[in-house]
Design a protein around this motif. Structure first.
Motif, mmCIF file in Angstrom:
data_model
loop_
_atom_site.group_PDB
_atom_site.id
_atom_site.type_symbol
_atom_site.label_atom_id
_atom_site.label_comp_id
_atom_site.label_asym_id
_atom_site.label_seq_id
_atom_site.Cartn_x
_atom_site.Cartn_y
_atom_site.Cartn_z
ATOM 1 N N ILE A 11 0.800 -1.284 -0.081
ATOM 2 C CA ILE A 11 0.061 -0.026 -0.014
ATOM 3 C C ILE A 11 0.860 1.294 -0.114
ATOM 4 C CG2 ILE A 11 -2.363 -1.135 0.831
ATOM 5 C CD1 ILE A 11 -1.455 0.428 3.818
ATOM 6 N N LEU A 12 2.024 0.923 0.040
ATOM 7 C CA LEU A 12 3.053 2.388 0.091
ATOM 8 C C LEU A 12 3.449 2.517 -1.463
ATOM 9 C CD1 LEU A 12 5.674 1.440 2.601
ATOM 10 C CD2 LEU A 12 3.858 3.271 2.858
ATOM 11 N N ASP A 13 2.909 1.601 -2.483
ATOM 12 C CA ASP A 13 3.094 1.908 -3.763
ATOM 13 C C ASP A 13 1.936 2.255 -4.370
ATOM 14 O OD1 ASP A 13 2.971 0.873 -6.913
ATOM 15 O OD2 ASP A 13 4.988 0.947 -6.322
ATOM 16 N N LEU A 14 1.773 3.402 -5.462
ATOM 17 C CA LEU A 14 0.645 4.076 -5.628
ATOM 18 C C LEU A 14 -0.115 2.975 -6.607
ATOM 19 C CD1 LEU A 14 1.502 7.417 -6.544
ATOM 20 C CD2 LEU A 14 -0.097 6.894 -4.621
ATOM 21 N N LYS A 15 0.371 2.053 -7.412
ATOM 22 C CA LYS A 15 -0.087 1.090 -8.205
ATOM 23 C C LYS A 15 -1.318 0.266 -7.493
ATOM 24 C CE LYS A 15 0.603 -2.070 -11.935
ATOM 25 N NZ LYS A 15 -0.123 -1.470 -13.020
ATOM 26 N N CYS A 16 -1.038 0.269 -6.094
ATOM 27 C CA CYS A 16 -2.185 -0.633 -5.501
ATOM 28 C C CYS A 16 -3.519 -0.210 -5.646
ATOM 29 C CB CYS A 16 -1.726 -0.606 -4.024
ATOM 30 S SG CYS A 16 -1.958 0.673 -2.924
ATOM 31 N N ASN A 84 -3.145 -10.716 17.316
ATOM 32 C CA ASN A 84 -3.965 -9.550 17.269
ATOM 33 C C ASN A 84 -3.352 -8.297 17.273
ATOM 34 O OD1 ASN A 84 -6.315 -11.075 16.947
ATOM 35 N ND2 ASN A 84 -6.289 -11.431 19.368
ATOM 36 N N ILE A 85 -2.081 -8.204 17.783
ATOM 37 C CA ILE A 85 -1.186 -7.065 17.907
ATOM 38 C C ILE A 85 -0.873 -6.768 16.413
ATOM 39 C CG2 ILE A 85 0.732 -5.723 18.979
ATOM 40 C CD1 ILE A 85 -1.775 -6.740 20.874
ATOM 41 N N GLN A 86 -0.973 -5.498 16.042
ATOM 42 C CA GLN A 86 -0.465 -5.071 14.597
ATOM 43 C C GLN A 86 0.949 -4.416 14.640
ATOM 44 O OE1 GLN A 86 -3.229 -2.600 12.850
ATOM 45 N NE2 GLN A 86 -2.995 -3.443 10.627
ATOM 46 N N THR A 87 1.703 -4.982 13.898
ATOM 47 C CA THR A 87 3.137 -4.483 14.263
ATOM 48 C C THR A 87 3.603 -4.083 12.535
ATOM 49 O OG1 THR A 87 3.904 -6.794 13.521
ATOM 50 C CG2 THR A 87 3.972 -6.038 15.758
ATOM 51 N N HIS A 88 4.008 -2.914 12.468
ATOM 52 C CA HIS A 88 4.245 -2.310 11.113
ATOM 53 C C HIS A 88 5.969 -2.064 11.434
ATOM 54 C CE1 HIS A 88 0.331 -1.349 10.092
ATOM 55 N NE2 HIS A 88 0.153 -0.955 11.277
ATOM 56 N N SER A 89 6.483 -2.633 10.119
ATOM 57 C CA SER A 89 7.973 -2.507 10.183
ATOM 58 C C SER A 89 8.650 -1.801 8.750
ATOM 59 C CB SER A 89 8.882 -3.535 10.543
ATOM 60 O OG SER A 89 8.420 -4.582 9.654
ATOM 61 N N ASN A 90 7.597 -1.672 7.838
ATOM 62 C CA ASN A 90 7.804 -1.175 6.389
ATOM 63 C C ASN A 90 8.611 0.138 6.663
ATOM 64 O OD1 ASN A 90 6.872 -3.330 5.398
ATOM 65 N ND2 ASN A 90 4.733 -2.764 5.331
ATOM 66 N N SER A 91 9.678 0.193 5.956
ATOM 67 C CA SER A 91 10.408 1.496 5.567
ATOM 68 C C SER A 91 10.413 1.787 4.269
ATOM 69 C CB SER A 91 11.802 1.358 6.109
ATOM 70 O OG SER A 91 12.272 0.423 5.375
ATOM 71 N N LEU A 92 10.840 2.855 3.846
ATOM 72 C CA LEU A 92 10.714 3.431 2.574
ATOM 73 C C LEU A 92 12.145 2.550 1.788
ATOM 74 C CD1 LEU A 92 10.058 7.282 2.572
ATOM 75 C CD2 LEU A 92 8.582 5.238 1.937
ATOM 76 N N LYS A 97 13.848 -1.286 -2.407
ATOM 77 C CA LYS A 97 14.238 -2.461 -2.743
ATOM 78 C C LYS A 97 13.260 -3.350 -3.544
ATOM 79 C CE LYS A 97 16.395 -6.475 -0.577
ATOM 80 N NZ LYS A 97 16.834 -7.105 0.658
ATOM 81 N N ALA A 98 12.022 -3.009 -3.167
ATOM 82 C CA ALA A 98 10.871 -3.919 -3.965
ATOM 83 C C ALA A 98 10.732 -3.222 -5.484
ATOM 84 C CB ALA A 98 9.757 -3.781 -3.351
ATOM 85 N N HIS A 99 11.060 -1.879 -5.553
ATOM 86 C CA HIS A 99 11.020 -1.012 -6.938
ATOM 87 C C HIS A 99 12.169 -1.512 -7.742
ATOM 88 C CE1 HIS A 99 8.023 2.228 -5.394
ATOM 89 N NE2 HIS A 99 7.519 1.095 -5.972
ATOM 90 N N THR A 100 13.351 -1.561 -6.900
ATOM 91 C CA THR A 100 14.633 -2.227 -7.538
ATOM 92 C C THR A 100 14.215 -3.622 -8.350
ATOM 93 O OG1 THR A 100 16.063 -0.921 -6.365
ATOM 94 C CG2 THR A 100 16.960 -2.656 -7.402
ATOM 95 N N LYS A 101 13.880 -4.287 -7.417
ATOM 96 C CA LYS A 101 13.369 -5.703 -7.922
ATOM 97 C C LYS A 101 12.524 -6.014 -9.035
ATOM 98 C CE LYS A 101 14.591 -8.683 -3.883
ATOM 99 N NZ LYS A 101 15.846 -8.997 -4.990
ATOM 100 N N GLN A 102 11.547 -4.915 -8.985
ATOM 101 C CA GLN A 102 10.366 -4.739 -10.018
ATOM 102 C C GLN A 102 11.125 -4.248 -11.311
ATOM 103 O OE1 GLN A 102 7.639 -1.744 -9.156
ATOM 104 N NE2 GLN A 102 6.040 -3.145 -9.436
ATOM 105 N N ALA A 103 11.823 -3.289 -11.276
ATOM 106 C CA ALA A 103 12.733 -3.011 -12.748
ATOM 107 C C ALA A 103 13.378 -3.903 -12.949
ATOM 108 C CB ALA A 103 13.587 -1.741 -12.174
ATOM 109 N N LEU A 104 14.012 -4.906 -12.316
ATOM 110 C CA LEU A 104 15.011 -5.923 -12.758
ATOM 111 C C LEU A 104 14.085 -7.180 -13.526
ATOM 112 C CD1 LEU A 104 17.514 -6.275 -9.841
ATOM 113 C CD2 LEU A 104 17.967 -5.549 -12.074
#
Length: 140
Positions: A11-16, A84-92, A97-104
């Motif tokens: 959900i950090l990516d606009l394409k979602c 039930n405890i929501q944890t968030h660890s996503n960073s930019l 890294k995901a966008h780099t993999k997407q481009a590759l």
């Protein structure tokens, strides 16, 4: 937990925004289960989630490389309730890294030759009418 980590990253990516919430959730579940389970719990057919599942691949790859986060131990919360405890660890940086993999992956799909042994149909302009061989012509 892994499905939520994938959703949090995606959900950090606009394409979602091109996918409905249900398709996005079902696609994230697919990456950690099977098509049969996704169909059973969501009702979606493969054709309905295929585009989103494929779009999520680099995000899932980035998460797998990072490894799953550990559930926090909290006072007053029973171990069986920790999910039930929501944890968030996503960073930019993980998104990068995901966008780099997407481009590759995109570059690999562009550069890879068509595998031998796979027949491709002729161009429309080079197709012949059925029943007429390539050296025969139709008579008016």
């Amino acid at each position: 937990v892994q499905v939520m980590e994938l959703l949090d990253l995606c959900i950090l990516d606009l394409k979602c925004l091109e996918f409905t919430y249900g398709v996005t959730a079902a696609s994230a579940l697919y990456h950690f289960s099977s098509c049969e389970l996704v169909h059973k719990v969501s009702g979606f057919e493969w054709s309905e989630i295929e585009g989103c599942v494929k779009w999520m691949v680099p995000f899932a790859m980035a998460l797998r490389e990072m490894g799953s986060i550990k559930l926090k131990k909290l006072k007053g919360v029973w171990p069986e309730d920790l999910h039930n405890i929501q944890t968030h660890s996503n960073s930019l940086s993980l998104l990068d890294k995901a966008h780099t993999k997407q481009a590759l992956l995109l570059e690999q799909s562009r550069c890879s030759p068509v595998p031998s042994g796979i027949l491709t149909p002729p161009q429309s302009s080079k197709k012949h009418n059925s029943g007429v061989g390539p050296h025969e012509h139709l008579q008016p």
